[in-house]
Design a protein around this motif. Sequence first.
Motif, PDB file in Angstrom:
ATOM      1  N   VAL A 199     -15.603 -11.112 -41.817  1.00 35.46           N
ATOM      2  CA  VAL A 199     -15.297  -9.693 -42.000  1.00 35.46           C
ATOM      3  C   VAL A 199     -15.569  -9.283 -43.445  1.00 35.46           C
ATOM      4  CG1 VAL A 199     -13.464  -7.938 -41.940  1.00 35.46           C
ATOM      5  CG2 VAL A 199     -13.667  -9.583 -40.072  1.00 35.46           C
ATOM      6  N   THR A 200     -15.232 -10.141 -44.391  1.00 35.59           N
ATOM      7  CA  THR A 200     -15.522  -9.855 -45.797  1.00 35.59           C
ATOM      8  C   THR A 200     -17.017  -9.690 -46.010  1.00 35.59           C
ATOM      9  OG1 THR A 200     -13.559 -11.073 -46.532  1.00 35.59           O
ATOM     10  CG2 THR A 200     -15.286 -10.709 -48.177  1.00 35.59           C
ATOM     11  N   THR A 212      -9.982   3.138 -48.194  1.00 39.35           N
ATOM     12  CA  THR A 212     -11.415   3.350 -48.352  1.00 39.35           C
ATOM     13  C   THR A 212     -11.868   2.652 -49.627  1.00 39.35           C
ATOM     14  OG1 THR A 212     -11.261   5.474 -47.238  1.00 39.35           O
ATOM     15  CG2 THR A 212     -13.214   5.103 -48.619  1.00 39.35           C
ATOM     16  N   LEU A 213     -12.955   1.915 -49.542  1.00 40.39           N
ATOM     17  CA  LEU A 213     -13.449   1.169 -50.693  1.00 40.39           C
ATOM     18  C   LEU A 213     -14.803   1.668 -51.182  1.00 40.39           C
ATOM     19  CD1 LEU A 213     -12.528  -2.462 -49.573  1.00 40.39           C
ATOM     20  CD2 LEU A 213     -11.282  -0.960 -51.137  1.00 40.39           C
ATOM     21  N   PRO A 236     -14.387   2.683 -60.889  1.00 36.62           N
ATOM     22  CA  PRO A 236     -15.356   1.606 -60.705  1.00 36.62           C
ATOM     23  C   PRO A 236     -15.433   1.187 -59.235  1.00 36.62           C
ATOM     24  CG  PRO A 236     -13.336   0.724 -61.628  1.00 36.62           C
ATOM     25  CD  PRO A 236     -13.166   2.210 -61.561  1.00 36.62           C
ATOM     26  N   PRO A 237     -16.547   0.559 -58.843  1.00 35.13           N
ATOM     27  CA  PRO A 237     -16.733   0.136 -57.457  1.00 35.13           C
ATOM     28  C   PRO A 237     -15.693  -0.914 -57.036  1.00 35.13           C
ATOM     29  CG  PRO A 237     -18.756  -0.133 -58.731  1.00 35.13           C
ATOM     30  CD  PRO A 237     -17.686   0.241 -59.695  1.00 35.13           C
ATOM     31  N   LEU A 252     -21.932  -3.758 -45.558  1.00 36.46           N
ATOM     32  CA  LEU A 252     -21.834  -2.330 -45.267  1.00 36.46           C
ATOM     33  C   LEU A 252     -21.735  -1.514 -46.548  1.00 36.46           C
ATOM     34  CD1 LEU A 252     -21.421   0.092 -43.350  1.00 36.46           C
ATOM     35  CD2 LEU A 252     -18.977  -0.423 -43.442  1.00 36.46           C
ATOM     36  N   ILE A 253     -20.789  -1.846 -47.412  1.00 33.28           N
ATOM     37  CA  ILE A 253     -20.577  -1.089 -48.641  1.00 33.28           C
ATOM     38  C   ILE A 253     -21.834  -1.097 -49.514  1.00 33.28           C
ATOM     39  CG2 ILE A 253     -19.295  -1.080 -50.825  1.00 33.28           C
ATOM     40  CD1 ILE A 253     -16.818  -1.911 -49.140  1.00 33.28           C
ATOM     41  N   ASP A 254     -22.502  -2.236 -49.588  1.00 29.88           N
ATOM     42  CA  ASP A 254     -23.718  -2.342 -50.402  1.00 29.88           C
ATOM     43  C   ASP A 254     -24.898  -1.587 -49.801  1.00 29.88           C
ATOM     44  OD1 ASP A 254     -22.294  -3.893 -52.180  1.00 29.88           O
ATOM     45  OD2 ASP A 254     -23.195  -5.794 -51.540  1.00 29.88           O
TER      46      ASP A 254
END
Length: 95
Positions: free
Chosen positions: A52-53, A7-8, A13-14, A59-61
């Motif tokens: 994918v990156t 999970t990221l 830190p992010p 998504l994360i942002d």
Amino acid sequence: MCRNIKTLYNFDPPATGDEIRASALQFVRKLSGFNAPSKANEAAFNEAVRQVTLAATTLIDSLTTFTPPKNREVERNKAANLSAKRFGAKGSLNN
């Protein structure tokens, strides 16, 4: 499916761009079955990793949460202790 993909999201830190790319690389490796593609498949493989990156970064942002970020060191210790319990390794961390 991909046990090594961690999970990221929501960490302090992010996650870094390198961590997101490494996760994407593992995902593409799993899907393709290639650890390192042949020259014939290298361009398609690298393009998939790039896409994918980008999708993972988007998504994360875009995600929001009201929970405080998790501490990486605490989560790492939890995982090490769980692994030690599960696999019977001696010397688990922070018992």
